[in-house]
Design an enzyme around this catalytic site. Structure first.
Site, PDB file in Angstrom:
ATOM      1  N   ARG A  29       0.836  -1.195   0.000  1.00 35.76           N
ATOM      2  CA  ARG A  29       0.000   0.000   0.000  1.00 35.76           C
ATOM      3  C   ARG A  29       0.874   1.250   0.000  1.00 35.76           C
ATOM      4  O   ARG A  29       1.707   1.439   0.872  1.00 35.76           O
ATOM      5  CB  ARG A  29      -0.913  -0.003   1.225  1.00 35.76           C
ATOM      6  CG  ARG A  29      -1.988   1.088   1.190  1.00 35.76           C
ATOM      7  CD  ARG A  29      -2.947   0.921   2.350  1.00 35.76           C
ATOM      8  NE  ARG A  29      -3.616  -0.364   2.285  1.00 35.76           N
ATOM      9  CZ  ARG A  29      -4.689  -0.619   1.549  1.00 35.76           C
ATOM     10  NH1 ARG A  29      -5.213   0.337   0.806  1.00 35.76           N
ATOM     11  NH2 ARG A  29      -5.239  -1.809   1.549  1.00 35.76           N
TER      12      ARG A  29
ATOM     13  N   THR B  60      -0.804   7.646  -1.284  1.00 33.70           N
ATOM     14  CA  THR B  60      -2.113   7.503  -1.951  1.00 33.70           C
ATOM     15  C   THR B  60      -2.991   6.468  -1.276  1.00 33.70           C
ATOM     16  O   THR B  60      -4.213   6.450  -1.491  1.00 33.70           O
ATOM     17  CB  THR B  60      -1.933   7.098  -3.412  1.00 33.70           C
ATOM     18  OG1 THR B  60      -1.369   5.770  -3.469  1.00 33.70           O
ATOM     19  CG2 THR B  60      -0.991   8.055  -4.138  1.00 33.70           C
TER      20      THR B  60
ATOM     21  N   ASP C 285      -3.099 -11.380  12.534  1.00 34.13           N
ATOM     22  CA  ASP C 285      -2.376 -11.245  11.270  1.00 34.13           C
ATOM     23  C   ASP C 285      -2.043 -12.640  10.747  1.00 34.13           C
ATOM     24  O   ASP C 285      -1.209 -13.344  11.325  1.00 34.13           O
ATOM     25  CB  ASP C 285      -1.088 -10.432  11.492  1.00 34.13           C
ATOM     26  CG  ASP C 285      -0.373 -10.116  10.186  1.00 34.13           C
ATOM     27  OD1 ASP C 285       0.031 -11.075   9.484  1.00 34.13           O
ATOM     28  OD2 ASP C 285      -0.220  -8.929   9.870  1.00 34.13           O
TER      29      ASP C 285
ATOM     30  N   ASP D 258       1.752 -13.314   9.912  1.00 32.45           N
ATOM     31  CA  ASP D 258       2.592 -13.487  11.105  1.00 32.45           C
ATOM     32  C   ASP D 258       2.348 -14.829  11.755  1.00 32.45           C
ATOM     33  O   ASP D 258       3.295 -15.496  12.198  1.00 32.45           O
ATOM     34  CB  ASP D 258       2.317 -12.358  12.113  1.00 32.45           C
ATOM     35  CG  ASP D 258       2.958 -11.045  11.707  1.00 32.45           C
ATOM     36  OD1 ASP D 258       3.844 -11.057  10.823  1.00 32.45           O
ATOM     37  OD2 ASP D 258       2.576 -10.003  12.264  1.00 32.45           O
TER      38      ASP D 258
END
Length: 215
Positions: free
Chosen positions: A110, A114, A206, A209
Site C-alpha cells: 500500500r 495515496t 495477522d 505473522d
C-alpha cells in the site's frame, strides 16, 4: 456444504469440519505449525466447493470387471494465484486437490501517500487467459488488495476468476463486489467488522505473522 449469504456473489462454506477447524485457527494459543496445517486443510475444503461448477466430459474406462462410461474434467486448466505473503499458506492444500494446477504469484503493497495498492511482483502462467483462476488469501479485510489483484490479473488476460479467502469482513466483501461484480467469492466465515486498525473482528489476527512465526 455451502450456504447462501446476504451478499451477492458470495458463498459461505459452512461444513461442520470447516467450522471446527476454523475455531482452532482463531485460537490465540494455536502455534504456527498447527496454524499452517489448518490453513492448508481449510484451503483444500474450500477449493472442493469452489470447483463444484467445473464441467465434466464422458470417457470410457476399463474396470477389473467390465468397461464402463465415467467422467473426467472437461479440459479444465487451473491457476492458483496467492497474494503474497499470507496467500502462500493456502497453495499446497489446493495443489493436493488439483495437482496439475499452475501457480502464479502476485505481490502488493500500500502506497503510504495515496493508500492505493501497488504491484511489486507478478509472475503468472503464460496461458493465464485460458485458465480458471483461483486467487487465494486467508483474509479479506478492506478488499483493496483483493480488488487490485483481480484487476491486475484481468489486465493480463485472466477472465474466469474466483476469490478464495478463509475469513471475510463485510467491508471487504462490499469493496470487491462493487469493483469486481463478476468475481465469485468463497469464504468460511463472514465476521462482524473491521476495527480502527483494519483488523477483522473477531478474526484471527495477522494471518501472515501466524503462518510464518513473525511479528
Amino acid at each position: 456444504m455451502a450456504k447462501a449469504s446476504p451478499y451477492p456473489n458470495v458463498t459461505v462454506v459452512d461444513h461442520p469440519l470447516v467450522q471446527h477447524k476454523l475455531t482452532i485457527l482463531r485460537d490465540v494459543k494455536t502455534g504456527s505449525k498447527m496454524f499452517r496445517e489448518l490453513v492448508k486443510e481449510l484451503a483444500m475444503l474450500e477449493a472442493y466447493e469452489a470447483t463444484r461448477g467445473f464441467q465434466l466430459a464422458e470417457t470410457s474406462v476399463q474396470t477389473p470387471i467390465t468397461e464402463t462410461i465415467s467422467y473426467v474434467l472437461a479440459g479444465k486448466k487451473v491457476a492458483v494465484i496467492p497474494i503474497l505473503r499470507a496467500g502462500l499458506g493456502m497453495v499446497d492444500g489446493i495443489l493436493e486437490l488439483i495437482p496439475a494446477a499452475r501457480v502464479g504469484h502476485i505481490g502488493l503493497y500500500r502506497d503510504p501517500e495515496t493508500l492505493k495498492p501497488v504491484e511489486y511482483y507478478c509472475k503468472l502462467p503464460e496461458d493465464i487467459a485460458e485458465r480458471d483462476v483461483l486467487i487465494v488469501d486467508p483474509m479479506l479485510a478492506t478488499g483493496g488488495s483483493a480488488s487490485a489483484a483481480i484487476e491486475f490479473l484481468k489486465a493480463r488476460g485472466a477472465r474466469q476468476i474466483r476469490l478464495l479467502v478463509l475469513i471475510a469482513a463485510p467491508e471487504g466483501i462490499a469493496e470487491v463486489v462493487k469493483e469486481c461484480p463478476d468475481v465469485q467469492i468463497y469464504c468460511c466465515s463472514i465476521d462482524n467488522h473491521l476495527n480502527d486498525h483494519g483488523y477483522i473482528v473477531p478474526g484471527l489476527g495477522d494471518a501472515g505473522d501466524r503462518l510464518f512465526g513473525t511479528k
